[in-house]
Scaffold this active site. Structure first.
Site, PDB file in Angstrom:
ATOM      1  N   ASP A 175       0.816  -1.215   0.000  1.00  0.00           N
ATOM      2  CA  ASP A 175       0.000   0.000   0.000  1.00  0.00           C
ATOM      3  C   ASP A 175       0.853   1.269   0.000  1.00  0.00           C
ATOM      4  O   ASP A 175       2.086   1.216  -0.113  1.00  0.00           O
ATOM      5  CB  ASP A 175      -0.951  -0.042   1.200  1.00  0.00           C
ATOM      6  CG  ASP A 175      -2.336   0.493   0.893  1.00  0.00           C
ATOM      7  OD1 ASP A 175      -2.490   1.303  -0.035  1.00  0.00           O
ATOM      8  OD2 ASP A 175      -3.291   0.111   1.608  1.00  0.00           O
ATOM      9  N   ASP A 234      -9.813   3.526  -4.169  1.00  0.00           N
ATOM     10  CA  ASP A 234     -10.515   2.364  -3.620  1.00  0.00           C
ATOM     11  C   ASP A 234     -11.935   2.249  -4.179  1.00  0.00           C
ATOM     12  O   ASP A 234     -12.646   3.246  -4.316  1.00  0.00           O
ATOM     13  CB  ASP A 234     -10.601   2.466  -2.098  1.00  0.00           C
ATOM     14  CG  ASP A 234      -9.251   2.275  -1.428  1.00  0.00           C
ATOM     15  OD1 ASP A 234      -8.280   1.920  -2.119  1.00  0.00           O
ATOM     16  OD2 ASP A 234      -9.167   2.497  -0.209  1.00  0.00           O
TER      17      ASP A 234
END
Length: 353
Positions: A175, A234
């Site tokens: 991430d 996202d």
């Protein structure tokens, strides 16, 4: 030469009133080759194409559970993947997302699994997953802290890669929170390449999923660094989010192929925010875009309809076609997107209904 088959996956009564993105998916014999992505060393392409010759398939806990992840969930999910037939359909990775570790490293600087959540450690979970014929994924971050505030791997790449390899990890989602970045593409390349090099030295094949949300246009540079890369922010469990992500990811078809995949994020199928028709569109467009199929719902309680959508072998065959082409965008106007995906095998196109 095979005949063209047409699969309409997104037409229902609400679409035109909402002016949403519909999709007519054209499954045809191989057409003209699309423009190639940037060049990358042959050795890197060979490694990646061997590891992920088709888009990876599996499960990740984040969409359904957030930080509520533990060993029991991961084991029971693996059990359900096998019992439901999803594993036999190609889903093989069981991926642990954020919040799996303690909030601080040990005295040697190593990441430590939370002993309450993972009493047998990540290595113990890996042994269980491998015993099911599946593979285990883990989560890390190219910053000082993960998105949920756990230790990140910035400056610890070598140690963390060795640790994950020793535990038997097969897949890394990496991430981009708390990244200390100056925002330049050069910084993104530096941070993500550091983990690439560490994984190469760790001595275990590990799929490398770059999750920097498309911030630095990774499709331009990540081939040969990562095996897949996020192209968008996202996903959320609603049609507007799905439509937006399709619109962003679909035009990036020149950059995808065996060993290097565009990743429009995980599947929301089964989480309750969309209709089954919209979920079928979700699954079908991901397949047309040669996207990773990473389940994001609680499989232990999934409905028969959810399992049927996720386990549709004709649609999976389109996603996993060995030619490895992401569908080209033939047209995109008036609320209708037309995609054309050449296939090596047209078995999946034989039953459009």
């Amino acid at each position: 030469m095979v005949s063209v088959e047409t699969l309409e996956v997104a037409m229902h009564s609400r679409f035109r009133s909402l002016r949403t993105l519909a999709a007519v998916l054209l499954l045809a014999a191989p057409a003209a080759v699309v423009a190639a992505g940037p060049a990358t060393p042959a050795s890197a392409d060979s490694r990646a194409a061997t590891l992920v010759p088709t888009p990876p398939m599996g499960f990740n806990d984040w969409n359904a559970f957030g930080c509520e992840v533990d060993e029991e969930l991961i084991r029971e999910t693996a059990d359900k993947m096998v019992a439901s037939g999803l594993a036999a359909s190609g889903y093989e990775y069981v991926n642990i997302d954020d919040c799996w570790s303690q909030k601080s490293r040990d005295a040697d600087g190593r990441l430590v699994p939370d002993p309450v959540k993972f009493p047998n450690g990540i290595a113990g979970v890996a042994d269980y997953i491998h015993g099911k014929g599946l593979k285990l994924g883990i989560y890390g971050d190219a910053g000082t802290l993960t998105c949920a505030g756990y230790p990140g791997s910035l400056g610890h790449e070598e140690l963390d890669a060795r640790t994950w390899a020793e535990w038997g990890v097969d897949y890394l989602k990496y991430d981009n929170c708390n990244n200390q970045s100056d925002g330049s593409q050069a910084d993104y390349i530096r941070r993500y390449t550091a983990m690439r090099q560490a994984l190469d030295r760790a001595g275990r094949p590990i799929v490398y999923s770059i999750c920097e949300w498309g911030s630095s246009r990774p499709w331009e540079w990540a081939r040969g660094v990562g095996d897949l890369w996020r192209t968008t922010g996202d996903i959320s469990d609603n049609w507007e989010s799905l439509r937006s992500i399709i619109a962003q990811n679909a035009p990036l078809y020149p950059y995808a192929g065996p060993g290097h995949w565009n990743d429009p994020d995980m599947l929301e199928i089964g989480n309750g925010g969309m209709t089954d028709t919209e979920y079928r569109t979700h699954m079908s467009t991901w397949a047309m875009m040669a996207a990773p199929l990473i389940i994001g719902t609680d499989l232990r309680t999934a409905s028969a309809q959810t399992l049927a959508i996720l386990g549709n072998r004709d649609i999976i065959a389109i996603d996993q076609d060995p030619l490895g082409r992401q569908a080209t965008v033939v047209s995109d106007r008036d609320g209708l997107m037309v995609l054309d995906k050449p296939l090596r095998s047209c078995r999946a196109a034989s039953r459009p209904g």
